[in-house]
Design an enzyme around this catalytic site. Structure first.
Site, short mmCIF file in Angstrom:
data_model
loop_
_atom_site.label_atom_id
_atom_site.label_comp_id
_atom_site.label_asym_id
_atom_site.label_seq_id
_atom_site.Cartn_x
_atom_site.Cartn_y
_atom_site.Cartn_z
N ASP A 112 0.83 -1.20 0.00
CA ASP A 112 0.00 0.00 0.00
C ASP A 112 0.87 1.25 0.00
O ASP A 112 1.99 1.25 0.51
CB ASP A 112 -0.90 0.03 1.23
N LYS A 113 0.31 2.33 -0.52
CA LYS A 113 1.02 3.60 -0.54
C LYS A 113 1.44 4.01 0.86
O LYS A 113 2.51 4.59 1.07
CB LYS A 113 0.13 4.68 -1.16
#
Length: 245
Positions: A112-113
């Protein structure tokens, strides 16, 4: 050392050593942190064979000839928070532009970012899907910090499995305490935002998530934003039976 306004070879050299991304290398050069043969380098500097490149006094070495002879690139990156695991050039902060590798590379899987840590990238597009198909057979280990004290009940609940996420049940996994507000978790699944959603089910909020291992690949001392080539032993563990590297 010579200067060239159209060929920023120095930043490329720095990025290819795995010290940092090409973008970060440009920033370091502009901030006068880089020397070539003892002389502070400017934007556009190029590096010749035998030149000595240092960043804040640290000597950088080119990739080994052995890694350079491989048909494909296989690298381990310590992905920082804020970088998106996509090959889409239109996405600001995409992982491909961040690494700035001379060859076209693809991330294998994703983080995930808002997450950080170990991710594999390769130029071998034919092998990406094969690795992903086997993803559920690969252990992935994470260190996680949460907003509440970690209890034995929480760890048992996370490890038990059986939570519904994206229409699938979580599989049993391994957990252990890692400080008052942290825990270690080893998964064999790769559901989107799995750990965050699992923690939410027990009333916890993930504040920091770092992947430290993918099967036989370990993050080790690799600093955020840095990458390195995989060793032959790591490739054999990741791709048993393959020699077309």
């Amino acid at each position: 050392m010579i200067e060239s306004p159209s060929l920023p070879r120095l930043s490329k050299f720095i990025a290819e050593t795995g010290f940092c991304s090409r973008r970060e290398a440009d920033r370091l050069i502009a901030a006068r942190h880089v020397t070539v043969n003892g002389v502070v380098a400017g934007i556009g500097a190029v590096v010749g064979e035998g030149d000595e490149v240092r960043v804040d006094g640290q000597l950088l070495r080119a990739r080994s000839a052995k890694a350079g002879k491989r048909r494909h690139v296989y690298i381990a990156l310590n992905k920082p928070v804020g970088i998106t695991c996509t090959t889409e050039s239109s996405v600001k902060g995409n992982i491909v532009d961040f690494v700035g590798h001379e060859q076209r590379i693809f991330p294998v899987g994703r983080l995930d970012k808002d997450s950080e840590g170990l991710i594999l990238l390769t130029s071998n597009g034919d092998i990406v899907n094969q690795i992903l198909r086997k993803e559920n057979n690969h252990e992935k280990e994470y260190l996680v910090a949460v907003n509440l004290p970690v209890t034995d009940e929480f760890l048992r609940g996370m490890a038990k499995g059986g939570l519904w996420i994206h229409g699938q049940q979580t599989l049993p996994c391994r957990t252990s305490r890692h400080g008052k507000f942290g825990f270690r978790i080893v998964l064999t699944q790769g559901l989107n935002r799995q750990i965050r959603l699992m923690a939410t089910a027990f009333g916890y909020r993930v504040k920091q998530l770092r992947r430290v291992r993918i099967d036989n690949l370990k993050l080790g001392e690799l600093k955020p934003g840095r990458w390195r080539n995989l060793t032959d032993a790591e490739l054999r563990g990741l791709l048993p039976g393959h020699s077309d590297w």
